[in-house]
Design a protein around this motif. Structure first.
Motif, PDB file in Angstrom:
ATOM      1  N   LYS A 119      -9.023 -16.817   8.678  1.00  0.00           N
ATOM      2  CA  LYS A 119      -9.747 -16.007   7.698  1.00  0.00           C
ATOM      3  C   LYS A 119      -8.924 -14.757   7.364  1.00  0.00           C
ATOM      4  O   LYS A 119      -8.225 -14.214   8.227  1.00  0.00           O
ATOM      5  N   ASP A 120      -9.054 -14.296   6.128  1.00  0.00           N
ATOM      6  CA  ASP A 120      -8.340 -13.080   5.713  1.00  0.00           C
ATOM      7  C   ASP A 120      -8.680 -11.892   6.617  1.00  0.00           C
ATOM      8  O   ASP A 120      -7.797 -11.132   7.000  1.00  0.00           O
ATOM      9  N   GLU A 121      -9.957 -11.746   6.951  1.00  0.00           N
ATOM     10  CA  GLU A 121     -10.370 -10.598   7.782  1.00  0.00           C
ATOM     11  C   GLU A 121      -9.641 -10.605   9.128  1.00  0.00           C
ATOM     12  O   GLU A 121      -9.226  -9.568   9.628  1.00  0.00           O
ATOM     13  N   THR A 122      -9.498 -11.785   9.699  1.00  0.00           N
ATOM     14  CA  THR A 122      -8.807 -11.913  10.984  1.00  0.00           C
ATOM     15  C   THR A 122      -7.346 -11.491  10.850  1.00  0.00           C
ATOM     16  O   THR A 122      -6.824 -10.734  11.676  1.00  0.00           O
ATOM     17  N   MET A 123      -6.693 -11.966   9.789  1.00  0.00           N
ATOM     18  CA  MET A 123      -5.277 -11.639   9.592  1.00  0.00           C
ATOM     19  C   MET A 123      -5.087 -10.146   9.352  1.00  0.00           C
ATOM     20  O   MET A 123      -4.172  -9.533   9.915  1.00  0.00           O
ATOM     21  N   VAL A 124      -5.964  -9.528   8.552  1.00  0.00           N
ATOM     22  CA  VAL A 124      -5.859  -8.082   8.289  1.00  0.00           C
ATOM     23  C   VAL A 124      -6.007  -7.308   9.594  1.00  0.00           C
ATOM     24  O   VAL A 124      -5.204  -6.413   9.894  1.00  0.00           O
ATOM     25  N   GLN A 125      -7.005  -7.657  10.394  1.00  0.00           N
ATOM     26  CA  GLN A 125      -7.213  -6.963  11.674  1.00  0.00           C
ATOM     27  C   GLN A 125      -5.994  -7.092  12.584  1.00  0.00           C
ATOM     28  O   GLN A 125      -5.553  -6.113  13.187  1.00  0.00           O
ATOM     29  N   ARG A 126      -5.437  -8.298  12.670  1.00  0.00           N
ATOM     30  CA  ARG A 126      -4.267  -8.517  13.536  1.00  0.00           C
ATOM     31  C   ARG A 126      -3.064  -7.709  13.047  1.00  0.00           C
ATOM     32  O   ARG A 126      -2.333  -7.126  13.849  1.00  0.00           O
ATOM     33  N   LEU A 127      -2.845  -7.681  11.737  1.00  0.00           N
ATOM     34  CA  LEU A 127      -1.683  -6.965  11.196  1.00  0.00           C
ATOM     35  C   LEU A 127      -1.826  -5.452  11.357  1.00  0.00           C
ATOM     36  O   LEU A 127      -0.852  -4.760  11.653  1.00  0.00           O
ATOM     37  N   LEU A 128      -3.034  -4.946  11.171  1.00  0.00           N
ATOM     38  CA  LEU A 128      -3.238  -3.509  11.358  1.00  0.00           C
ATOM     39  C   LEU A 128      -3.057  -3.131  12.833  1.00  0.00           C
ATOM     40  O   LEU A 128      -2.506  -2.072  13.146  1.00  0.00           O
ATOM     41  N   LYS A 129      -3.473  -4.015  13.725  1.00  0.00           N
ATOM     42  CA  LYS A 129      -3.256  -3.795  15.160  1.00  0.00           C
ATOM     43  C   LYS A 129      -1.754  -3.823  15.466  1.00  0.00           C
ATOM     44  O   LYS A 129      -1.235  -2.965  16.192  1.00  0.00           O
ATOM     45  N   ALA A 131       0.596  -3.101  13.463  1.00  0.00           N
ATOM     46  CA  ALA A 131       1.219  -1.930  12.831  1.00  0.00           C
ATOM     47  C   ALA A 131       1.297  -0.738  13.782  1.00  0.00           C
ATOM     48  O   ALA A 131       2.188   0.110  13.652  1.00  0.00           O
ATOM     49  N   GLU A 132       0.379  -0.693  14.753  1.00  0.00           N
ATOM     50  CA  GLU A 132       0.367   0.421  15.704  1.00  0.00           C
ATOM     51  C   GLU A 132       1.645   0.480  16.533  1.00  0.00           C
ATOM     52  O   GLU A 132       2.038   1.532  17.005  1.00  0.00           O
ATOM     53  N   THR A 133       2.310  -0.678  16.695  1.00  0.00           N
ATOM     54  CA  THR A 133       3.508  -0.711  17.536  1.00  0.00           C
ATOM     55  C   THR A 133       4.738  -1.306  16.863  1.00  0.00           C
ATOM     56  O   THR A 133       5.843  -1.180  17.373  1.00  0.00           O
ATOM     57  N   SER A 134       4.558  -1.985  15.707  1.00  0.00           N
ATOM     58  CA  SER A 134       5.670  -2.756  15.134  1.00  0.00           C
ATOM     59  C   SER A 134       6.711  -1.913  14.414  1.00  0.00           C
ATOM     60  O   SER A 134       7.876  -2.273  14.360  1.00  0.00           O
ATOM     61  N   GLY A 135       6.278  -0.822  13.783  1.00  0.00           N
ATOM     62  CA  GLY A 135       7.206  -0.044  12.974  1.00  0.00           C
ATOM     63  C   GLY A 135       7.598  -0.748  11.683  1.00  0.00           C
ATOM     64  O   GLY A 135       8.495  -0.316  10.971  1.00  0.00           O
ATOM     65  N   ARG A 136       6.932  -1.850  11.351  1.00  0.00           N
ATOM     66  CA  ARG A 136       7.255  -2.601  10.135  1.00  0.00           C
ATOM     67  C   ARG A 136       6.617  -1.928   8.921  1.00  0.00           C
ATOM     68  O   ARG A 136       5.422  -1.651   8.910  1.00  0.00           O
ATOM     69  N   SER A 137       7.422  -1.723   7.895  1.00  0.00           N
ATOM     70  CA  SER A 137       6.931  -1.038   6.696  1.00  0.00           C
ATOM     71  C   SER A 137       5.923  -1.892   5.918  1.00  0.00           C
ATOM     72  O   SER A 137       5.165  -1.372   5.116  1.00  0.00           O
ATOM     73  N   ASP A 138       5.910  -3.210   6.164  1.00  0.00           N
ATOM     74  CA  ASP A 138       4.979  -4.063   5.420  1.00  0.00           C
ATOM     75  C   ASP A 138       3.650  -4.270   6.155  1.00  0.00           C
ATOM     76  O   ASP A 138       2.793  -4.998   5.690  1.00  0.00           O
ATOM     77  N   ASP A 139       3.444  -3.590   7.295  1.00  0.00           N
ATOM     78  CA  ASP A 139       2.183  -3.673   8.024  1.00  0.00           C
ATOM     79  C   ASP A 139       1.285  -2.486   7.665  1.00  0.00           C
ATOM     80  O   ASP A 139       0.926  -1.662   8.512  1.00  0.00           O
ATOM     81  N   ASN A 140       0.931  -2.384   6.386  1.00  0.00           N
ATOM     82  CA  ASN A 140      -0.038  -1.378   5.950  1.00  0.00           C
ATOM     83  C   ASN A 140      -1.036  -2.094   5.046  1.00  0.00           C
ATOM     84  O   ASN A 140      -0.735  -3.156   4.489  1.00  0.00           O
ATOM     85  N   LEU A 141      -2.243  -1.542   4.924  1.00  0.00           N
ATOM     86  CA  LEU A 141      -3.329  -2.255   4.255  1.00  0.00           C
ATOM     87  C   LEU A 141      -2.982  -2.686   2.830  1.00  0.00           C
ATOM     88  O   LEU A 141      -3.219  -3.831   2.449  1.00  0.00           O
ATOM     89  N   GLU A 142      -2.381  -1.808   2.049  1.00  0.00           N
ATOM     90  CA  GLU A 142      -2.070  -2.154   0.653  1.00  0.00           C
ATOM     91  C   GLU A 142      -1.094  -3.328   0.571  1.00  0.00           C
ATOM     92  O   GLU A 142      -1.315  -4.288  -0.169  1.00  0.00           O
ATOM     93  N   THR A 143      -0.027  -3.273   1.364  1.00  0.00           N
ATOM     94  CA  THR A 143       0.958  -4.358   1.344  1.00  0.00           C
ATOM     95  C   THR A 143       0.381  -5.638   1.940  1.00  0.00           C
ATOM     96  O   THR A 143       0.643  -6.731   1.436  1.00  0.00           O
ATOM     97  N   ILE A 144      -0.435  -5.508   2.979  1.00  0.00           N
ATOM     98  CA  ILE A 144      -1.067  -6.685   3.589  1.00  0.00           C
ATOM     99  C   ILE A 144      -1.918  -7.413   2.547  1.00  0.00           C
ATOM    100  O   ILE A 144      -1.861  -8.640   2.428  1.00  0.00           O
ATOM    101  N   GLN A 145      -2.694  -6.660   1.766  1.00  0.00           N
ATOM    102  CA  GLN A 145      -3.547  -7.283   0.752  1.00  0.00           C
ATOM    103  C   GLN A 145      -2.711  -7.997  -0.311  1.00  0.00           C
ATOM    104  O   GLN A 145      -3.043  -9.097  -0.744  1.00  0.00           O
TER     105      GLN A 145
END
Length: 193
Positions: A119-129, A131-145
């Motif tokens: 589900k999209d909600e699951t993927m968004v939650q995992r990516l935002l989590k 983002a706390e440690t990855s340092g990846r510039s594409d792990d932000n809500l706007e880019t994730i969407q």
């Protein structure tokens, strides 16, 4: 086409569906080589090359990188690992049907497609989590969407085109349960090769 007689599996799923985690487990058990197109692209970006700078712009938009660029990087990586690998896990590729067709012409026909459905909600939650440690510039809500929109627009035609080779696994379950389902498929594939 280079001569590759090793099993080749595409690992598909939206961003944050668990592709990297599944690949790590497969590498450990089966000795396959994990090739993440995202990592290949990020490595190219880190070189600071002109091609890398162009990739930065494309990736920040959440858009698809041109097939020719990804194909060059994939082909180079696969050829460099043929002698030492027991198979290939192509993580996050193809991103659209045409890329799959070009992969099969330039490299080899795919043996299996493992699709991690989530589900999209699951993927968004995992990516935002992440983002706390990855340092990846594409792990932000706007880019994730944006990435999710791109994924949905392009993934269904791939699944349809390769349906005879697609194995759908729910990525809503634990990583261990996902791997257990994948193992059944891989054991059968490895036994026939």
């Amino acid at each position: 086409m280079c001569e590759i007689n090793l099993p080749t599996i595409w690992i598909l799923g939206g961003p944050g569906s668990g592709k990297g985690t599944l690949c790590d487990k497969i590498v450990t058990k089966y000795g396959f080589t994990h090739i993440s197109t995202g990592d290949l692209l990020r490595d190219e970006v880190n070189t600071g090359s002109e091609r890398g700078q162009e990739l930065v712009k494309i990736m920040k938009e959440g858009a698809l990188v041109p097939t020719s660029v990804v194909m060059e990087l994939l082909n180079e990586k696969i050829k460099s690992k043929v002698a030492t690998s027991k198979g290939f896990l192509i993580d996050g590729y193809p991103r659209e049907k045409k890329q799959g067709e070009e992969f099969e012409i330039a490299i080899k026909p795919v043996d299996m497609v493992l699709y991690l459905e989530s589900k999209d909600e699951t993927m968004v939650q995992r990516l935002l989590k992440r983002a706390e440690t990855s340092g990846r510039s594409d792990d932000n809500l706007e880019t994730i969407q944006k990435r999710l929109q791109t994924f949905h627009a392009n993934n269904d035609p791939i699944i349809e085109a390769y349906k005879s080779k697609v194995v759908i696994i729910s990525a809503e379950q634990s990583a261990e349960a996902v791997f257990a389902e994948a193992e059944k498929q891989l054991d059968a594939l490895v036994a026939t090769n």
